[in-house]
Design a protein around this motif. Sequence first.
Motif, short mmCIF file in Angstrom:
data_model
loop_
_atom_site.label_atom_id
_atom_site.label_comp_id
_atom_site.label_asym_id
_atom_site.label_seq_id
_atom_site.Cartn_x
_atom_site.Cartn_y
_atom_site.Cartn_z
N ALA A 219 6.53 10.21 3.64
CA ALA A 219 5.25 10.92 3.66
C ALA A 219 4.09 9.95 3.49
N ALA A 220 4.25 8.96 2.61
CA ALA A 220 3.20 7.95 2.42
C ALA A 220 3.01 7.12 3.68
N ILE A 221 4.13 6.77 4.34
CA ILE A 221 4.05 6.00 5.60
C ILE A 221 3.26 6.77 6.65
N GLU A 222 3.55 8.06 6.75
CA GLU A 222 2.87 8.88 7.76
C GLU A 222 1.39 9.05 7.42
N ASN A 223 1.09 9.30 6.14
CA ASN A 223 -0.30 9.52 5.74
C ASN A 223 -1.15 8.27 5.92
N LEU A 224 -0.58 7.09 5.62
CA LEU A 224 -1.33 5.84 5.70
C LEU A 224 -1.32 5.22 7.09
N ASP B 45 0.84 -1.21 0.00
CA ASP B 45 0.00 0.00 0.00
C ASP B 45 0.87 1.26 0.00
N VAL B 46 1.95 1.23 0.81
CA VAL B 46 2.86 2.37 0.86
C VAL B 46 3.52 2.58 -0.50
N ALA B 47 3.94 1.46 -1.13
CA ALA B 47 4.60 1.55 -2.44
C ALA B 47 3.67 2.17 -3.47
N ALA B 48 2.41 1.76 -3.46
CA ALA B 48 1.44 2.29 -4.42
C ALA B 48 1.22 3.78 -4.19
N ALA B 49 1.11 4.17 -2.91
CA ALA B 49 0.87 5.59 -2.60
C ALA B 49 2.05 6.47 -2.98
N ALA B 50 3.25 5.93 -2.87
CA ALA B 50 4.46 6.71 -3.18
C ALA B 50 4.93 6.52 -4.61
N VAL C 94 7.90 -2.11 -4.02
CA VAL C 94 7.97 -2.60 -2.64
C VAL C 94 9.41 -2.68 -2.18
N GLY C 95 10.31 -3.04 -3.07
CA GLY C 95 11.73 -3.09 -2.74
C GLY C 95 12.28 -1.74 -2.33
N THR C 96 11.80 -0.67 -2.97
CA THR C 96 12.25 0.68 -2.59
C THR C 96 11.76 1.04 -1.20
N VAL C 97 10.51 0.66 -0.89
CA VAL C 97 9.99 0.90 0.47
C VAL C 97 10.85 0.16 1.49
N SER C 98 11.20 -1.07 1.19
CA SER C 98 12.05 -1.86 2.09
C SER C 98 13.40 -1.18 2.30
N ASN C 99 13.98 -0.66 1.23
CA ASN C 99 15.27 0.03 1.36
C ASN C 99 15.15 1.30 2.20
N ALA D 122 15.00 12.47 -2.24
CA ALA D 122 13.65 12.83 -2.67
C ALA D 122 12.71 11.63 -2.55
N THR D 123 13.19 10.45 -2.92
CA THR D 123 12.36 9.25 -2.82
C THR D 123 12.12 8.86 -1.37
N VAL D 124 13.15 9.00 -0.53
CA VAL D 124 12.99 8.73 0.90
C VAL D 124 11.90 9.62 1.48
N ALA D 125 11.92 10.91 1.11
CA ALA D 125 10.92 11.83 1.64
C ALA D 125 9.53 11.45 1.17
N ARG D 126 9.40 11.02 -0.10
CA ARG D 126 8.09 10.64 -0.63
C ARG D 126 7.54 9.39 0.06
N VAL D 127 8.42 8.41 0.28
CA VAL D 127 7.98 7.18 0.95
C VAL D 127 7.62 7.46 2.41
#
Length: 339
Positions: A39-44, A7-12, A16-21, A32-37
């Motif tokens: 933000a998705a973690i916090e929102n969800l 769900d986090v990967a889809a929102a960002a 899924v591998g990037t979320v894991s990293n 920039a990608t870290v910040a986007r992920v």
Amino acid sequence: MGVSMRDVAAAASVSVGTVSNVLNAPDKVSPATVARVQAAIENLGFVRNDAARQLRAGRSRCVGLVVLDVGNPFFTDIARAAERAGGEHDLTVLLGTSDEDVTRETAYIDAFDEQRVFGLMVSPIGDDLERLDALRRRGMPIVLVDRDASGSPFDSVAVDDIAGGHLAAGHLCGLGHRRIAYVGGPPALRQVADRRRGAEDAIAAVPDATLEVIETPSLSVLAGREVGDRLQRRRPTDRPDAVFCANDLVAMGVLQSFTMLGGTVRVPDDIALIGYDDIDFARSAVVPLSSIRQPTRRIGSTAVELLVAAAADSPQRHTPNNPVFQPELVARASTLGAP
């Protein structure tokens, strides 16, 4: 159903591998990608499933610490220091108290093993370390706390309790006391036995000094109070003129008995009194308590550092480290009298 990494990967709009990293190795991902992920973690409201991660990794970020008595400020201070040191390595310390009961000790060790903890720090009750050795051979980092394991396959951190017992009894003899009692138990505890041995060595060096051993079922205030009551029932000529207690809790109990309403013994005029550990309550007692100080913060933090170092090695390659700190005499009114 909870929010998943998918769900986090889809929102960002990442894999899924990037979320894991981002969660486990953020240096591999652009800021920039870290910040986007994130933000998705916090929102969800995503919460990492550490149990699943632990199963995949084979080891958690939790450390088990088993002490003899969590009610003893000595062990509480060690636990606090271990928690602080563990935090620097992204480790969480889980605390259990054996209450000087082998069955409880074994139950905690088994429970922590089932949880696949990062490692174990244990203040063992007796000398039977077979269960811990089996875990060590299987790859579990083990550190013995408040126990010198030099010459064994275990890492350990300890204080020289023989030297501490010698300091305490030597202090009393140096003040002119000759009828000294050593109070503590159970005798199967290595700390109790070593402190007694140190006291015996000091007494043996003074020709007219004697040492009476009074065993207690536990190292508690209540056990000390019962000893104090028994000593007061003796004739003054049959009492010791100084008491060395195996820890400060026992000494506090003896002191309570002597100073409570109806107490017939004055400290230190009739009986000098010294404890062991130098817990905070020692200096604030109604008669400030002389004691043997142990470096609790160094013990706790060193135990964690040894555990982390052991985890980096294989059991076959690892060389045990066994630092032994030196205790310090802290003399107060219970042996020296009023300033």
